[in-house]
Structure formats: structure tokens, C-alpha cells
Design an enzyme around this catalytic site. Structure first.
Site, mmCIF file in Angstrom:
data_model
loop_
_atom_site.group_PDB
_atom_site.id
_atom_site.type_symbol
_atom_site.label_atom_id
_atom_site.label_comp_id
_atom_site.label_asym_id
_atom_site.label_seq_id
_atom_site.Cartn_x
_atom_site.Cartn_y
_atom_site.Cartn_z
ATOM 1 N N ASP A 103 0.813 -1.220 0.000
ATOM 2 C CA ASP A 103 0.000 0.000 0.000
ATOM 3 C C ASP A 103 0.847 1.272 0.000
ATOM 4 O O ASP A 103 0.444 2.289 -0.563
ATOM 5 C CB ASP A 103 -1.042 -0.002 1.122
ATOM 6 C CG ASP A 103 -0.459 -0.380 2.462
ATOM 7 O OD1 ASP A 103 0.753 -0.682 2.532
ATOM 8 O OD2 ASP A 103 -1.214 -0.375 3.453
ATOM 9 N N ASP A 130 -1.864 -7.885 4.121
ATOM 10 C CA ASP A 130 -2.458 -6.846 4.977
ATOM 11 C C ASP A 130 -2.916 -5.623 4.175
ATOM 12 O O ASP A 130 -2.861 -4.503 4.657
ATOM 13 C CB ASP A 130 -1.439 -6.412 6.047
ATOM 14 C CG ASP A 130 -0.196 -5.780 5.442
ATOM 15 O OD1 ASP A 130 -0.016 -5.862 4.221
ATOM 16 O OD2 ASP A 130 0.600 -5.193 6.206
HETATM 17 P P1 ADP Z 1 5.110 -1.137 0.637
HETATM 18 O O1 ADP Z 1 4.754 -0.817 -0.770
HETATM 19 O O2 ADP Z 1 5.622 -2.530 0.792
HETATM 20 O O3 ADP Z 1 4.000 -0.782 1.599
HETATM 21 P P2 ADP Z 1 6.677 1.174 1.542
HETATM 22 O O4 ADP Z 1 5.607 1.669 2.433
HETATM 23 O O5 ADP Z 1 8.074 1.133 2.045
HETATM 24 O O6 ADP Z 1 6.425 -0.299 1.001
HETATM 25 O O7 ADP Z 1 6.639 2.069 0.218
HETATM 26 C C1 ADP Z 1 7.473 1.783 -0.881
HETATM 27 C C2 ADP Z 1 7.924 3.060 -1.550
HETATM 28 O O8 ADP Z 1 6.796 3.796 -2.045
HETATM 29 C C3 ADP Z 1 8.637 4.054 -0.636
HETATM 30 O O9 ADP Z 1 9.993 3.734 -0.471
HETATM 31 C C4 ADP Z 1 8.466 5.346 -1.415
HETATM 32 O O10 ADP Z 1 9.415 5.457 -2.461
HETATM 33 C C5 ADP Z 1 7.095 5.183 -2.063
HETATM 34 N N1 ADP Z 1 6.076 5.948 -1.319
HETATM 35 C C6 ADP Z 1 5.357 5.554 -0.248
HETATM 36 N N2 ADP Z 1 4.516 6.518 0.177
HETATM 37 C C7 ADP Z 1 4.725 7.571 -0.637
HETATM 38 C C8 ADP Z 1 4.165 8.911 -0.747
HETATM 39 N N3 ADP Z 1 3.223 9.320 0.091
HETATM 40 N N4 ADP Z 1 4.641 9.702 -1.724
HETATM 41 C C9 ADP Z 1 5.580 9.282 -2.586
HETATM 42 N N5 ADP Z 1 6.137 8.055 -2.543
HETATM 43 C C10 ADP Z 1 5.730 7.205 -1.597
#
Ligand code: ADP
Length: 316
Positions: A103, A130
């Protein structure tokens, strides 16, 4: 010819490689030119983007992980780097993007779309299972099978030595992996963050079972519970009176060759994602629900707190 690109973001899962293979094959079948973006949003910023063909996906369907790498990217959270990413895509004439991720990755995509209009489709990929709006995320079945093999092996030694084993599974704040593994491995105890527990309430029953000849206990606990797994092991030693060991399964849960189910789900997720983009859905996530596949809005998926299925919880 229209161009379409794919990247993997966040934690890798087993099932990404079969998804990449089908992405290339289905894109070509639909008259699209597929591109790979390496190392997640980092590669998007660094212009690590190449055309992909059949030869690039030969021999990867049975491999865990992802051939094109995955990453987290601090830079992508900053507008100046997303602008560079947009320029890189423009230079290659790419305006459709598929992202395998969680997410967090989808929230990043949403921001990118709102700023720069790059159409996207997300494919939920995390072993934690999740993500709101989908009952299944790519990689979960392979992770569950790895856990199953591990618990089956631990049971052999637990029974031989009269021991309690506390087996810790991944899942962050979600108890899905622990719950399903416990139900399907016949564990005596399952602790997950979604359900409050009181260890004392098990004491009388467990001691009685030992008196009646029980040789071992298996406890499957989720990494997200408040207590450390070693505290649960101490409880077995001090209160139940049985020697105990802790086994933290860790990253082996993320690897291994993808199961048939994950290969098939990878195939279906990709098909729905590409069809969605070609049919004019510009900003969505492919979700698997009780009524089949649906394209859902980012809000329904990334901005809603995930809750574990009530029916599953009722089995605990
Ligand atoms: P996952 O996709 O497994 O939930 P993360 O929460 O670490 O993993 O998010 C993966 C990547 O998505 C982050 O490292 C970032 O580069 C990008 N990302 C997440 N939230 C944002 C946001 N609000 N704005 C821009 N990029 C985001």
C-alpha cells in the site's frame, strides 16, 4: 505501438517473476511494447529502464524474488525526483505503469498520477496479506507453504525431545500468516496482534495435557504481538514446566520457488491490470475479492485500515 512499464517496489515476494514473465508475454500479445524498470522507484529516477522481450523472462517462472530487483526509495517521496521520473518516462513514451508492491508503493503512485498523469495499475504483493480491499496478495501462498514445511520439520524435533517450540512468523501488524499456519499445522497456541490474550488462561489446560502424555507444544506467534517470542518461551519453561525453544522464521518466508497458486494468481493479476489500463481505467489496484477480480480505487485500498477476516478470526 504503445509502451507499458513494470516495476517492483517495497518487499519482494515469490510470484513476482511469474508476473514479469506474463507481463512481457501478455503485453506483446496485446500489441504493447513492454519495459522493465529496475530497482523500484530508484530505477525510475535513475532512468534504469530497458525494453523487455521474451528472452528476458526465459527460465524465471520457477524462481523466487524478482529478476528486476525491488527497492524502497526515499527520493521518490520528494516532488523534484518524481519530476525526473516523469521526464524519464516521457523520453521513452511510456504512460502506463504496473507496480507490484504494497500500500505504501500505491500511495506513491497515487501522488505521481495526480502530479504527472502517468496511468497506473497496482498489484498487491506482500506476504503479510495486509492490504485493504483484497483478500489475497501475491506471494502469500508461497510464504504459507514455506512456513508449513518449517513447522512440519520443527514438529519432528519437538516431539523427540519433549519441547515447546515458539515459532515466530512475519506479518508486521497483521496476524494472517500466523493464524493460517496455526490452523493448518494444528498448533496448540496461536498469538496474533488482532486478539488480546492472557497466557495464564492456558496454564491449567496445558499442564493437564502434559500429565495425560503430551510430549510437545507448538506455538505459532506473529511478529506483531506485544511480547517478545522469547518471553513466550520463558512462560512455557516457568509456568508449564516444559523445556522450550524459539524459532524465528524470518526472511526464508519471503523466498522459495513460487507455488502453483502464486504462479496462477500472478498470471491473473497481470491480465486484469493490463486489460484495465487498455480499457481506460487510469488509476487502480487489482483486488481479489469473494466475488472475483475487481479494479478498486487507491482510496479503497491504501487509505483504509486493513482488518482480518472475521470468519478466520472466529476459528481461533
Ligand atoms: P510497501 O509498498 O511494501 O508498503 P513502503 O511503504 O516502504 O512499502 O513504500 C514503498 C515506496 O513507495 C517508498 O519507499 C516510497 O518510495 C514510495 N512511497 C510511499 N509513500 C509515498 C508517498 N506518500 N509519496 C511518494 N512516494 C511514496
Amino acid at each position: 505501438m504503445k509502451n507499458i512499464a513494470i516495476l517492483c517496489s517495497g518487499g519482494d515476494v515469490s510470484g513476482m517473476n511469474p508476473a514479469l514473465k506474463h507481463f512481457v508475454e501478455y503485453s506483446l500479445k496485446k500489441g504493447l511494447q513492454p519495459y522493465f524498470i529496475y530497482d523500484g522507484y530508484e530505477g525510475l529516477i535513475d532512468n534504469n529502464i530497458t525494453k523487455a522481450g521474451y528472452e528476458d523472462v526465459a527460465g524465471i517462472i520457477n524462481r523466487g524474488g524478482t529478476k528486476i530487483g525491488s527497492a524502497r526509495s526515499k527520493r521518490f517521496t520528494l516532488a523534484q525526483y518524481r519530476k525526473i521520473a516523469k521526464t524519464n518516462l516521457d523520453n521513452l513514451n511510456i504512460d502506463m505503469l504496473i507496480v507490484l508492491g504494497g500500500d505504501g508503493s500505491f500511495r506513491g503512485l497515487d501522488v505521481f498520477y495526480k502530479e504527472h498523469g502517468i496511468k497506473f495499475c497496482g498489484i498487491p504483493s506482500t506476504i503479510d496479506n495486509d492490504i485493504s480491499g483484497t483478500t489475497y496478495c501475491l506471494g502469500v501462498d508461497t510464504a504459507l507453504n514455506i512456513i508449513k514445511v518449517s513447522i512440519d520439520a520443527i514438529r519432528d524435533t519437538a516431539a523427540s525431545f519433549k519441547r515447546a517450540f515458539v515459532i515466530e512468523t512475519m506479518g508486521r501488524d497483521c496476524g494472517y500468516l500466523a493464524l493460517i499456519s496455526s490452523l493448518t499445522s494444528g498448533a496448540e497456541l496461536c498469538l496474533i496482534p488482532e486478539i488480546e490474550y492472557d497466557l495464564q488462561s492456558y496454564e491449567e489446560e496445558f499442564k493437564k495435557q502434559i500429565k495425560n502424555g503430551r510430549r510437545y507444544f507448538l506455538a505459532v506467534v506473529s511478529e506483531g504481538i506485544q511480547q517478545d517470542s522469547h518471553d513466550i518461551a520463558d512462560w512455557f519453561e516457568n509456568k508449564i514446566g516444559i523445556e522450550s525453544r524459539v524459532s524465528i522464521l524470518g526472511h526464508i518466508q519471503r523466498g522459495g520457488n513460487p507455488t502453483i497458486y502464486d504462479r496462477l494468481m500472478a498470471y491473473k493479476f497481470i491480465t486484469h491490470a493490463i486489460n484495465g489500463l487498455l480499457n481506460g481505467t487510469d488509476e487502480s489496484v487489482v483486488c481479489y475479492t469473494k466475488s472475483g477480480f475487481e479494479l478498486k480505487s487507491i482510496d479503497e485500498v491504501a487509505n483504509v485500515k486493513h482488518v482480518l477476516d472475521k470468519e478466520l478470526l472466529s476459528y481461533l
